[in-house]
Design an enzyme around this catalytic site. Structure first.
Site, PDB file in Angstrom:
ATOM      1  N   PRO A   5      -0.993  -8.111 -11.174  1.00 57.96           N
ATOM      2  CA  PRO A   5      -2.198  -7.718 -11.918  1.00 57.96           C
ATOM      3  C   PRO A   5      -2.223  -6.211 -12.086  1.00 57.96           C
ATOM      4  O   PRO A   5      -2.090  -5.477 -11.114  1.00 57.96           O
ATOM      5  CB  PRO A   5      -3.338  -8.200 -11.009  1.00 57.96           C
ATOM      6  CG  PRO A   5      -2.753  -8.217  -9.633  1.00 57.96           C
ATOM      7  CD  PRO A   5      -1.307  -8.583  -9.815  1.00 57.96           C
ATOM      8  N   MET A   6      -2.390  -5.744 -13.320  1.00 56.79           N
ATOM      9  CA  MET A   6      -2.407  -4.310 -13.592  1.00 56.79           C
ATOM     10  C   MET A   6      -3.500  -3.996 -14.603  1.00 56.79           C
ATOM     11  O   MET A   6      -3.481  -4.524 -15.721  1.00 56.79           O
ATOM     12  CB  MET A   6      -1.050  -3.849 -14.134  1.00 56.79           C
ATOM     13  CG  MET A   6       0.084  -3.978 -13.137  1.00 56.79           C
ATOM     14  SD  MET A   6       1.684  -3.476 -13.830  1.00 56.79           S
ATOM     15  CE  MET A   6       2.086  -4.899 -14.840  1.00 56.79           C
ATOM     16  N   VAL A   7      -4.423  -3.155 -14.212  1.00 53.05           N
ATOM     17  CA  VAL A   7      -5.505  -2.763 -15.116  1.00 53.05           C
ATOM     18  C   VAL A   7      -4.907  -2.068 -16.334  1.00 53.05           C
ATOM     19  O   VAL A   7      -4.137  -1.125 -16.216  1.00 53.05           O
ATOM     20  CB  VAL A   7      -6.496  -1.821 -14.401  1.00 53.05           C
ATOM     21  CG1 VAL A   7      -7.527  -1.283 -15.390  1.00 53.05           C
ATOM     22  CG2 VAL A   7      -7.185  -2.550 -13.262  1.00 53.05           C
ATOM     23  N   CYS A  88      -7.305  -2.809  -3.917  1.00 50.17           N
ATOM     24  CA  CYS A  88      -7.584  -1.516  -4.552  1.00 50.17           C
ATOM     25  C   CYS A  88      -8.091  -0.512  -3.527  1.00 50.17           C
ATOM     26  O   CYS A  88      -9.109  -0.752  -2.874  1.00 50.17           O
ATOM     27  CB  CYS A  88      -8.602  -1.687  -5.671  1.00 50.17           C
ATOM     28  SG  CYS A  88      -8.915  -0.138  -6.541  1.00 50.17           S
ATOM     29  N   LYS A 129      -5.079 -11.070  -2.854  1.00 52.52           N
ATOM     30  CA  LYS A 129      -4.080 -10.000  -2.867  1.00 52.52           C
ATOM     31  C   LYS A 129      -4.586  -8.886  -1.968  1.00 52.52           C
ATOM     32  O   LYS A 129      -5.637  -8.302  -2.231  1.00 52.52           O
ATOM     33  CB  LYS A 129      -3.849  -9.484  -4.290  1.00 52.52           C
ATOM     34  CG  LYS A 129      -2.707  -8.479  -4.398  1.00 52.52           C
ATOM     35  CD  LYS A 129      -2.407  -8.144  -5.857  1.00 52.52           C
ATOM     36  CE  LYS A 129      -1.150  -7.283  -5.959  1.00 52.52           C
ATOM     37  NZ  LYS A 129      -1.350  -5.923  -5.443  1.00 52.52           N
ATOM     38  N   ASN A 196       4.994  -7.702  -2.289  1.00 48.16           N
ATOM     39  CA  ASN A 196       4.751  -6.763  -3.385  1.00 48.16           C
ATOM     40  C   ASN A 196       5.086  -5.354  -2.908  1.00 48.16           C
ATOM     41  O   ASN A 196       4.521  -4.891  -1.929  1.00 48.16           O
ATOM     42  CB  ASN A 196       3.292  -6.859  -3.824  1.00 48.16           C
ATOM     43  CG  ASN A 196       2.931  -5.894  -4.949  1.00 48.16           C
ATOM     44  OD1 ASN A 196       1.784  -5.515  -5.094  1.00 48.16           O
ATOM     45  ND2 ASN A 196       3.892  -5.491  -5.759  1.00 48.16           N
ATOM     46  N   ASN A 198       8.339  -1.922  -3.572  1.00 48.56           N
ATOM     47  CA  ASN A 198       9.756  -1.542  -3.514  1.00 48.56           C
ATOM     48  C   ASN A 198      10.629  -2.361  -4.470  1.00 48.56           C
ATOM     49  O   ASN A 198      11.759  -2.715  -4.129  1.00 48.56           O
ATOM     50  CB  ASN A 198      10.311  -1.681  -2.088  1.00 48.56           C
ATOM     51  CG  ASN A 198       9.668  -0.724  -1.106  1.00 48.56           C
ATOM     52  OD1 ASN A 198       8.798   0.061  -1.474  1.00 48.56           O
ATOM     53  ND2 ASN A 198      10.075  -0.793   0.141  1.00 48.56           N
ATOM     54  N   ALA A 220       5.103  -4.599 -10.225  1.00 48.00           N
ATOM     55  CA  ALA A 220       4.220  -3.865 -11.143  1.00 48.00           C
ATOM     56  C   ALA A 220       5.018  -2.734 -11.797  1.00 48.00           C
ATOM     57  O   ALA A 220       5.380  -2.800 -12.962  1.00 48.00           O
ATOM     58  CB  ALA A 220       3.008  -3.322 -10.398  1.00 48.00           C
ATOM     59  N   GLU A 221       5.320  -1.694 -11.028  1.00 46.02           N
ATOM     60  CA  GLU A 221       6.009  -0.534 -11.588  1.00 46.02           C
ATOM     61  C   GLU A 221       7.373  -0.891 -12.177  1.00 46.02           C
ATOM     62  O   GLU A 221       7.729  -0.451 -13.269  1.00 46.02           O
ATOM     63  CB  GLU A 221       6.178   0.539 -10.501  1.00 46.02           C
ATOM     64  CG  GLU A 221       4.879   1.183 -10.050  1.00 46.02           C
ATOM     65  CD  GLU A 221       4.261   2.060 -11.124  1.00 46.02           C
ATOM     66  OE1 GLU A 221       4.973   2.441 -12.066  1.00 46.02           O
ATOM     67  OE2 GLU A 221       3.060   2.363 -11.006  1.00 46.02           O
TER      68      GLU A 221
END
Length: 534
Positions: A5-7, A88, A129, A196, A198, A220-221
């Site tokens: 999940p990414m805003v 968060c 999460k 989640n 690395n 994500a990244e």
């Protein structure tokens, strides 16, 4: 193989792109459960899916059990699981009391009640999460409690929930502590545990799965830079003729059913109420003498309009809780694995595919620019187009940037290196680093001050002026001279960016800004514009 999940980054268009290239599960961006449960307009704006967007996890911030349960019920027909954001770590999450700030012991009863209430309210699974607590034992106990409360899966961002240092193991910018995920999995083998952190390459995916023994890997990244990150899980390059079934996304007309007269009437009434709100703000700031007879007449109709709206909301909620939902049979097509690898090797083609999806499933231009500059980072820098890309205001302008890249690739002689532009870009980068450094230095000073004074909360001084301004406050301030705006802002909202809230064009410093960028929608609705994934 999970898209995190990414805003502002895990929207429908990007989810579909990631799924095509190997992602087997995707999360929505973080949505406010309070706003989602109470505001149909918010639901329409924030949640969009289609039949091919499955399996899907709807990801929410929450601090109220009933709001979270109601949001889960509204999403249940259109997704496969509901996820609670407990990761968060930003101060905006502290102010709104959600995310990792629900993980403290004093909030444990509330947290477990949130999970229990939702798990009883829906038939689909409830996920959580989290981030790591201060000790492994504490994290293991938290996971046990979440499991016993009804959580069917726990994704672990293997960094600490609140880090006052930005470097080192478990810190915001340091390596994730994946060894702790292994220990948690050993202690809690009866529900899926997702790792989640690395993950930059597919080699990292394989290594991390082996290290953690987790049931899945979330990125994500890494997947932002390479939407085809998970492609090798479909097969090796040697299997180029292997047939792969992929989604054939539904046309936009299939997911946006025509509005009924009741839908249109509801939107008209909401528009009238927004105008009335502005009039009320003006009266509050300058008095009744500041408005004309026509505006007074509109104020007099407010109660009547609110009653009509309430009736229509009740009627429309019985029909369908969501407008942009995914229903019907998913459409598929087949391609060879070789075709997917050829496309994945061409970042420009990936960017063009993303833009094609954006045209079908529109999203804010800021998100489009964000993804384009991540996918094409090297190429945009090579051709000195990064600043032009960031400045784009329409999808067509972004497409023009991609067309330039294509032209320079096909005809290298057509690109002329601009030394003056390079100098300006270098100076701009230095300025940005200085601005970011100012914020870090300020945070460090305030934390040291709190430590010296023996305060238990090291972020004590970072909380002063952290109160999010209300919509009424913003409207009132907009009517005042700049010097009065500044005086009030310094007294009440000094941690927040005044330009972000009051300037028509917003804050030009964006992520480099030293102040908070918290959207004003209520105590529990924030957009983490300075952190992609909690």
């Amino acid at each position: 193989y999970i898209l995190a999940p990414m805003v502002g980054a895990s929207e429908l268009a990007f989810r579909l792109l990631a799924r095509k290239y190997g992602a087997t599960l995707a999360y929505t961006p973080m949505m406010s459960s309070t706003e989602f449960a109470r505001d149909p307009e918010y639901r329409r704006a924030e949640f969009q899916t289609i039949p091919e967007d499955r399996p899907l996890v709807c990801h929410f911030s929450a601090n109220d059990p009933n709001d979270f349960a109601q949001a889960a019920q509204l999403c249940e027909p259109y997704c496969d699981a509901i996820d609670l954001n407990l990761g968060c770590p930003q101060r905006t999450a502290y102010v709104g009391h959600f995310g990792s700030y629900l993980l403290s012991q004093e909030d444990r009863a509330l947290l477990l009640r949130i999970v229990q209430t939702a798990s009883k309210a829906v038939s689909i699974p409830i996920f959580c999460k989290i981030r790591l607590l201060d000790t492994l034992e504490e994290t293991v106990e938290l996971c046990r409690q979440l499991r016993d409360a009804g959580a069917s899966l726990i994704a672990i961002h293997a960094r600490y929930r609140a880090s006052f240092e930005r470097n080192g193991p478990g810190a915001r910018d340091g390596p994730a502590m994946l060894d702790q995920v292994l220990e948690i999995k050993r202690h809690i083998p009866d529900i899926p545990i997702i790792a989640n952190g690395n993950v930059i390459t597919y080699e990292n995916v394989v290594e991390n799965l082996s290290l953690t023994q987790a049931d899945g890997i979330m990125s994500a990244e890494g997947i932002l830079d390479n939407p085809a990150l998970f492609l090798p899980q479909l097969g090796s390059r040697k299997e180029s003729e292997k047939q792969i079934t992929i989604a054939d996304p539904s046309p936009i007309n299939d997911i946006n059913s025509s509005k009924s007269p009741d839908d249109k009437a509801e939107r008209k009434l909401r528009k009238k109420l927004r105008k009335i709100d502005k009039i009320e703000s003006k009266v509050q700031a300058k008095g009744m003498d500041s408005i004309n007879d026509k505006q007074r007449a509109k104020l007099a109709k407010k109660t009547k309009i609110e009653r009509k709206l309430a009736k229509l909301e009740a009627l429309n909620s019985e029909k369908s809780p969501l407008e942009n939902h995914g229903s019907g049979k998913p459409r598929t097509t087949t391609v060879t694995l070789g075709e997917l690898y050829n496309a994945a090797d061409d970042k420009l083609q990936l960017a063009n595919e993303y833009l094609s999806l954006v045209r079908r499933y529109p999203i804010k231009i800021r998100t489009v620019v964000f993804h384009t500059r991540r996918i094409l980072k090297d190429m945009l820098n090579q051709y000195q187009l990064m600043d032009e890309c960031v400045a784009c205001e329409t999808v067509d302008q972004v497409q023009a940037i991609l067309d330039k890249c294509q032209k320079y690739q096909e005809n290298p002689e057509s690109f002329v290196y601009d030394k003056e532009k390079a100098k300006q870009e270098k100076e701009a980068l230095a300025t940005k680093k200085r601005e970011e450094g100012k914020r870090k230095a300020f945070e460090a000073r305030m934390i040291r001050k709190a430590k010296r004074e023996g305060k238990a909360d090291w972020e004590y001084y970072l909380r002063i002026g952290a109160e999010v301004p209300t919509l009424a406050t913003i409207e009132k301030l907009k009517s005042l001279p700049r010097d009065e705006q500044l005086q009030i802002w310094k007294q009440e909202h000094s941690q927040h960016c005044m330009s972000f809230h009051l300037d028509p064009e917003g804050c030009k410093r964006d992520r480099a800004c030293a102040f908070l960028h918290s959207h004003v929608k209520g105590a529990n609705t924030f957009v983490e514009s300075d952190e992609v994934a909690g």
